[in-house]
Design a protein around this motif. Structure first.
Motif, PDB file in Angstrom:
ATOM      1  N   ALA A  49      28.158  19.910  29.496  1.00  0.00           N
ATOM      2  CA  ALA A  49      29.319  20.200  30.344  1.00  0.00           C
ATOM      3  C   ALA A  49      29.334  21.649  30.826  1.00  0.00           C
TER       4      ALA A  49
ATOM      5  N   LYS B 253      25.930  14.419  28.669  1.00  0.00           N
ATOM      6  CA  LYS B 253      25.658  15.427  29.686  1.00  0.00           C
ATOM      7  C   LYS B 253      26.189  16.781  29.230  1.00  0.00           C
TER       8      LYS B 253
ATOM      9  N   GLU C  78      31.512  24.176  38.168  1.00  0.00           N
ATOM     10  CA  GLU C  78      31.327  22.798  38.639  1.00  0.00           C
ATOM     11  C   GLU C  78      32.647  22.030  38.687  1.00  0.00           C
TER      12      GLU C  78
ATOM     13  N   PRO D 206      27.521  10.091  30.622  1.00  0.00           N
ATOM     14  CA  PRO D 206      28.315  11.319  30.707  1.00  0.00           C
ATOM     15  C   PRO D 206      28.598  11.937  29.344  1.00  0.00           C
TER      16      PRO D 206
ATOM     17  N   SER E  58      33.536  13.660  33.661  1.00  0.00           N
ATOM     18  CA  SER E  58      32.539  14.024  34.674  1.00  0.00           C
ATOM     19  C   SER E  58      33.044  13.538  36.040  1.00  0.00           C
TER      20      SER E  58
ATOM     21  N   PHE F   4      35.077  18.786  38.080  1.00  0.00           N
ATOM     22  CA  PHE F   4      35.226  17.693  37.129  1.00  0.00           C
ATOM     23  C   PHE F   4      36.483  16.912  37.476  1.00  0.00           C
TER      24      PHE F   4
ATOM     25  N   ARG G  42      39.555  15.938  30.584  1.00  0.00           N
ATOM     26  CA  ARG G  42      38.412  16.189  31.463  1.00  0.00           C
ATOM     27  C   ARG G  42      37.379  15.049  31.430  1.00  0.00           C
TER      28      ARG G  42
ATOM     29  N   SER H 111      30.674   7.638  36.033  1.00  0.00           N
ATOM     30  CA  SER H 111      30.254   8.659  36.986  1.00  0.00           C
ATOM     31  C   SER H 111      28.931   8.263  37.623  1.00  0.00           C
TER      32      SER H 111
END
Ligand code: FES
Length: 227
Positions: free
Chosen positions: A68, A66, A193, A63, A205, A195, A203, A223
């Motif tokens: 965001a 990833k 999206e 994550p 994922s 979260f 925050r 995640s």
């Protein structure tokens, strides 16, 4: 003279175990079977440990890499539909791959700079202009409902209660309600999206219901791609 020569070129040590008088040594062996078996067992143990540890490490660290930035935005109505004092329910598709079955209710309100504490994840940037909360309970996933009089989200399954921010106010849920990215574009509010957040609204994922996110728990509940 002979003594001097032998000092300059010491005799080479034999590499055969039998020449060193090792117990159980066989002629022509360079490694005893005991040492070979020990090394083999250690290597097999290392491979087995890596087979468990590497996937877990990958899940925990993935994550962080990833992107965001949401890739899909859904229109939920004009900006004038929303205010900072109450939530308005809307329906969005959280999983377009499954068609109608991916539809879910969300709650939307305007961010209130007076009473909404910005998320630590938003340090140095503008906060998300709308607070968009998922109705999926963070205990076992039942749909929660918002009640304006007490300004609480209530889960009918096991009595989970969340405050106006979506933080746990009572019952068994282990973290606040999930949120969605949101933005205003050409006078319309768009939702991005989903979260997950921890108790400070930091925050993460998306996680499954019942996954803790505070402290070291965040690493124990990484995640999943299908969450
Ligand atoms: S599923 Fe909501 S409190 Fe258990």
């Amino acid at each position: 003279m002979a003594d001097k020569q032998s000092k300059q070129t010491p005799p080479r040590k034999s590499r055969y175990t039998a020449d060193h008088g090792m117990a159980g040594a066989f002629e022509g062996e360079t490694v005893t079977r005991r040492r070979f078996m020990t090394g083999g067992a250690l290597a097999a143990g290392g491979i087995a440990s890596a087979a468990f540890a590497l996937p877990a490490l990958g899940f925990a660290l993935a994550p962080m890499f990833k992107d965001a930035t949401p890739d899909r935005w859904q229109d939920v109505g004009p900006e004038s539909d929303f205010n900072p004092t109450t939530y308005v329910p809307r329906v969005v598709n959280t999983d377009p791959g499954v068609g109608e079955a991916g539809k879910a209710t969300i709650y939307v309100r305007k961010f209130d700079p007076e009473s909404d504490k910005p998320s630590p994840s938003d340090q140095g940037k503008d906060p998300i202009p709308y607070v968009v909360v998922s109705t999926r309970c963070a205990h076992l996933g039942c749909p929660v409902r918002y009640y304006q009089a007490p300004k609480r989200f209530v889960c009918p399954c096991h009595g989970g209660i969340y405050d106006f921010q979506g933080k746990v106010a009572g019952g068994p849920p282990v973290r606040p309600l999930d949120r969605f990215d949101a933005r205003a574009s050409n006078g319309r509010v768009e939702v991005g999206e989903r979260f997950s957040v921890n108790s400070e609204l930091r925050r993460f994922s998306p996680r499954d219901p019942s996954n803790h996110l505070d402290g070291l728990w965040q690493y124990l509940y990484p995640s999943r791609p299908s969450t």
